[in-house]
Every structure is written in C-alpha cells, then in structure tokens.
Design a protein around this motif. Structure first.
Motif, mmCIF file in Angstrom:
data_model
loop_
_atom_site.group_PDB
_atom_site.id
_atom_site.type_symbol
_atom_site.label_atom_id
_atom_site.label_comp_id
_atom_site.label_asym_id
_atom_site.label_seq_id
_atom_site.Cartn_x
_atom_site.Cartn_y
_atom_site.Cartn_z
ATOM 1 N N CYS A 1 0.843 -1.194 0.000
ATOM 2 C CA CYS A 1 0.000 0.000 0.000
ATOM 3 C C CYS A 1 0.880 1.246 0.000
ATOM 4 N N CYS B 1 -4.335 -0.173 -0.001
ATOM 5 C CA CYS B 1 -5.047 -1.311 0.587
ATOM 6 C C CYS B 1 -6.497 -0.900 0.804
ATOM 7 N N CYS C 1 -7.303 1.661 3.687
ATOM 8 C CA CYS C 1 -6.822 3.011 3.364
ATOM 9 C C CYS C 1 -7.688 3.635 2.275
ATOM 10 N N CYS D 1 -0.110 3.436 3.647
ATOM 11 C CA CYS D 1 0.332 2.960 4.967
ATOM 12 C C CYS D 1 1.609 2.136 4.875
HETATM 13 ZN ZN LIG Z 1 -2.946 1.090 3.348
#
Ligand SMILES: [Zn+2]
Ligand SMILES: [Zn+2]
Length: 92
Positions: free
Chosen positions: A4, A32, A35, A7
């Motif tokens: 991701c 992801c 997120c 994050c």
């Molecule tokens: Zn993420």
C-alpha cells in the motif's frame, strides 16, 4: 506482493484514481482496502481533485494521521469503514 502506497503495509491493494471522475487521465495509486475506504470517507471528490491528488499529500493530510498511525501497526485487512462515515459515491 503488493504494498500500500499510503500505509506501506505489504498487503493486497486496490486501484485509487488520484483524480476522481477523470479516470482516463488520472494517475493511479495502489491502496489497501481500508486506506482506500478511509480516503474516500475523509475527502469528497472535490477535495481529492483540488488538493489531495498525490499520495504524498494524502500521506500528510491532517485528517488521515490518526488513521495511518493506527493502521500501520495492525495486520488487519478486512477493516470496514462504517456506513455513516462514508462519503456518498466513495468509489473512484
Ligand atoms: Zn494502506
Ligand atoms: Zn479511490
């Protein structure tokens, strides 16, 4: 394995169009699922288009700091953003 861009976790990602409603020309970020949902719960398409159209800006956004601090330390991938927090038409 995907990672991701927001994050930094090594998990499966989904495509986020950084400029909503202009998919043809929009750069794509790999986020992801939690997120991705959080981004669309936190910002309207207008805000995304006007200001938060790079991963760097999203990563530094005040509204995402507490979420990012938390998610970076969790292994969970099946996090649901509650319906009431969600901005209408979040898919983009
Ligand atoms: Zn993420
Ligand atoms: Zn998106």
């Amino acid at each position: 394995m995907d990672r991701c861009e927001l994050c930094g976790r090594a998990v499966e990602t989904t495509k986020h169009h950084l400029i909503p409603k202009n998919r043809k020309d929009s750069p794509v970020a790999r986020l992801c699922q939690p997120c991705h949902q959080q981004v669309h719960a936190s910002f309207t398409h207008h805000e995304l288009k006007q200001h938060f159209h790079t991963v760097d800006r999203l990563r530094e956004a005040d509204r995402l700091q507490s979420f990012l601090a938390w998610i970076r330390n969790t292994e969970k991938t099946d996090i649901q953003v509650s319906e009431s927090d969600r901005v209408r038409n979040w898919r983009g």
